[in-house]
Design a protein around this motif. Structure first.
Motif: not given
Ligand code: ADP
Length: 799
Positions: A345-346, A349, A356, A368, A370
């Motif tokens: 996910s990071r 993003i 993130l 969390f 972003f």
């Protein structure tokens, strides 16, 4: 001079010469014209010449012919009184062998301070250079091994998807049969496990793609609100099972239609929300989307996933973003998972241009979040006016024990200009409904959470139904484990409508419309695999697929739909079959032995052209590749559509059946006219781009093409400008990236000239070929504005 001072000076001279001879470096002194006047023992050992062989000879003796002028340089520098710092170079021994050397030079001054000559100190650095080379080779080998590992991982996970395809497909098919409870339970377990396995395989594939830098984001138009709401809704049952409130709270001005990569956004949200549910024993999980700003055609959004769970300690907050990391081994046993989700996910993003962020406190929960900036699509869908007009001004009471959910719903209703009051329990709801009635300002609607402590929503709905004084219509809300059971209970309680939690904008509007008799908006009902109405005329389908299990899945599904299938196992057989018989549609695996799907398609299209057939047969690609560009490649080869593996069986049926319908109704759509733009083609073509191919790439969505043109017009001048700046600043990495983006920007339009130039520029920048950069940037700039003019003309003539 006294004898004693004389002997002291002699001692000093001897001592100095002893020092010189003890030194292992070569120390060489020369006259101003470069003749060697002193040659120490170090020099003898390094070069292999005795002193007597070199004294009086020119220092050039020690260098190779190519480096002749280096000696002059040292001399002139030293004679001007300047020392010369160490530098690495090459020297040559008596034997003719060359060796790497570190050399420095300096002037020699006489007693009067005049420059009387110069000296050099030279060290043989063969060992050092050898070690550095070995290190460099080892590094290159390690990097290659690492890249090989990433390629291996990518290949393995890719290969794993093929058998998984068959497992998932066969299980879905089996679940359609009439089964005993026990068998259904077994199959459900297989389905869940294979879903989990595909998830893992996809994660590993993503990770290896990031590592081998093969990863790119997609750019398509999609409905953002719908994507967020449906992603969260899918996770509703998991939250409900744990007794958690799952709330989706979108700012009312969250745009509907944006351009970007919906699959990846869904992946990020799914990961964050599933984690939040997993690590929250009680309380709520809120997906909050706020609009930071909307500029002319971009929106800046902040996504947050907030939970009231176990939280993450400060120490662990720093660790969990690393791959394969989970907090505490003891906890891992309690919560399954791979530890890859956050890493991926990071990374995603970051690709979207965000970061993130995590705020968390042990025992209190985590947030969390972003930011993401997305271009708006040109057309924004809005809820139908006739519906929102009808419900404007209605009085509605919202009863929900969860405050976040209550506020999110109230905000949405207020945005439709309804008059909203809220209460937090069933008792309070009934009180308020009664008193509103006796005050003469009754409510039109009561939106009630079905599951509340004390008097629950079902009870409130029944009492409303029974109380002659209350005319409010009840709408029940719940995150039901069982939809059928829930709808039955809603009907029993006399509710006018019901809505699933987490409540989405469209479902809420639907329910309100239904309860108040305003025009309902259609929502796609959930369908089983075979619920879609089969076409009246069965289709004759040619299937080319080399993997037997996949062949079987597709064959079963489509024959169950009543279609006739002919199966072949490679491209060559597909062509033979196509020559012999007529087909309504071809399903073509892309990777096959002997002849692949792209080649076979090419051949089929050529046959159609030669025979002057008016209409090309729809050819649908099936591929386990999931890289961006795969679709383009298939469409370019003349295929009409694209399915990615593991196949979604519903999508398979839908694509097959609608492709034939579409190609029958729109003959001009057929991919037959799509010829790949060869170089020659681009040059002889009068225009800078190919509208036909560009359109077919966008599935003939003209308005999307117009949007893409606006994006081009907006982005290209800035991109060109930064390329000029990068070139002037010598920022070749930046230039390479910009040229790559430019290539992507123009390839949508099949603009061969621009794409080709951008490609050359990217290549030259990467290879550091600085000479050609200026010319290429100027050609690109010229072609880009030519393209812009033609796109503009197209846009204006196609309003
Ligand atoms: P996975 O969930 O598959 O183990 P992730 O990378 O998604 O892997 O998460 C890594 C770890 O971060 C989890 O194992 C968990 O310890 C911690 N974590 C992630 N999200 C949360 C959350 N919302 N609350 C508490 N801990 C979390």
């Amino acid at each position: 001079m006294s004898t004693s001072s004389h002997s002291t000076q002699n001692d000093a001279t001897n001592f100095l010469s002893a020092v010189m001879d003890s030194c292992r470096d070569a120390i060489i002194a020369c006259s101003p014209s470069g003749e060697i006047v002193s040659w120490n023992r170090g020099a003898q050992e390094i070069y292999g010449y005795k002193s007597r062989e070199v004294l009086g000879k020119h220092l050039r003796l020690t260098v190779t012919d190519q480096l002749d002028d280096e000696v002059d340089l040292i001399a002139s520098r030293a004679l001007s009184g300047q020392p010369l710092d160490h530098f690495d170079t090459v020297r040559v021994r008596k034997s003719g062998e060359e060796f790497p050397a570190a050399v420095c030079g300096f002037p020699i001054h006489d007693a009067a301070g005049r420059v009387a000559g110069f000296a050099t100190i030279e060290r043989d650095i063969s060992d050092r250079v050898k070690a550095a080379n070995a290190l460099r080779n080892a590094l290159a080998a390690a990097q290659e091994a690492n890249a090989a590992k990433s390629r291996f991982l990518a290949n393995v996970s890719h290969e794993l998807r093929t058998p998984m395809n068959a497992i998932v497909g066969m299980t879905a098919l089996a679940l359609e049969e009439d089964l005993s409870d026990e068998l259904r339970d077994y199959l459900d377990t297989i389905r869940e496990s294979s879903d989990a396995m595909i998830h893992l395989v996809n994660d590993v594939l993503d990770l290896s793609k990031f590592e081998s830098e093969q990863f790119e984001l997609d750019e398509v138009a999609y409905d953002l609100r719908d994507l967020i709401e449906s992603t969260v809704r899918v996770l509703g049952p998991a939250a409900h099972e744990k007794g958690l409130e799952l709330v989706c709270s979108l700012d009312t001005d969250t745009p509907n239609n944006v351009v970007g990569d919906p699959v990846r956004l869904r992946q990020i949200l799914t990961n964050l929300v599933s984690n939040a549910i997993k690590f929250t024993p009680d309380g709520e999980v809120v997906v909050d989307v706020t609009t930071e700003s909307i500029e002319r055609n971009r929106c800046h959004l902040r996504f947050s996933v907030v939970d009231t769970g176990i939280g993450i300690s400060e120490r662990d907050q720093r660790r969990i973003f690393a791959p394969f990391t989970q907090v505490e081994a003891e906890m891992t046993r309690r919560y399954s998972g791979t530890g890859l989700g956050l890493t991926i996910s990071r990374h995603l993003i970051k690709c979207f241009g965000g970061e993130l962020e995590l705020q968390s406190e042990t025992g209190k929960g985590s947030r969390f979040s972003f930011e993401m900036s997305l271009p708006l699509a040109r057309h924004q869908t809005r809820p139908p006016r006739e519906t929102t007009d009808k419900i404007r001004g209605l009085r509605v009471l919202v009863a929900d024990d969860n405050e976040t959910s209550r506020q999110a719903i109230a905000e949405q209703l207020e945005d439709w200009e309804m008059s909203v009051d809220t209460v937090s329990s069933g008792e309070a709801a009934l009180d308020r409904l009664h008193s509103a009635h006796s005050e003469g300002s009754p409510y039109d609607l009561a939106l009630v959470d079905a599951l509340m402590p004390g008097v629950d929503g079902f009870e409130v709905a029944s009492q409303i139904e029974e109380a002659p004084s209350i005319d409010a219509k009840a709408i029940l809300m719940a995150a039901p484990a069982d939809r059928v059971e829930f709808s039955r209970r809603c009907a029993d309680a006399g509710a006018a409508a019901y809505v699933q939690k987490p409540v989405s904008q469209s479902q809420l509007l639907n329910a309100v419309a239904q309860a108040t008799g305003a025009a309902a908006i259609d929502g796609e009902p959930q369908r089983g695999l075979f619920d879609r109405e089969a076409p009246a005329q069965p289709l004759r389908i040619l299937l080319a697929e080399d993997t037997p299990a996949n062949r079987k899945v597709v064959e079963r599904v489509l024959t169950r739909r009543g279609h006739e299938l002919r199966c072949v196992v490679n491209g060559r057989e597909a062509i033979d079959a196509f020559k012999k018989d007529d087909y309504d549609l071809v399903l073509m695996d892309v990777q096959m032995p002997i002849m692949d799907g792209l080649q076979a398609t090419d051949a089929i299209r050529a046959m159609e052209r030669e025979s002057g057939m008016g209409m090309g047969v729809p050819i649908i690609a099936m591929t386990a590749h999931s890289r961006r560009g795969d679709r383009e490649q298939c469409i370019r080869a003349g295929m009409s559509d694209y399915l990615s593996k593991p196949l979604d069986l519903k999508e398979l049926i839908h694509t097959v059946e609608t492709s034939v319908e579409e190609s029958a109704s729109k003959p001009e759509l057929v991919a037959k006219e799509v010829t790949p733009p060869t170089k020659q083609h681009a040059e002889s073509h009068p225009t800078a781009w190919d509208p036909k191919v560009a359109l077919s790439r966008l599935r003939d969505d003209r308005s999307l093409l117009i949007d893409m043109i606006s994006f081009y017009e907006e982005d290209y001048p800035t991109l060109l400008k930064s390329m000029q700046e990068q070139r002037l600043a010598g920022d070749l990495d930046g230039l390479c990236r910009s040229a790559h983006s430019f290539k992507g920007l123009a390839s949508t339009f099949e603009a061969a000239g621009v794409v080709e130039t951008a490609k050359q520029l990217e290549h030259s920048a990467r290879e550091g070929q600085e000479d050609s950069l200026e010319m290429l940037t100027s050609v690109l700039s010229q072609r880009a504005s030519e393209l812009s003019a033609q796109l503009k003309w197209y846009r204006e003539s196609n309003p």
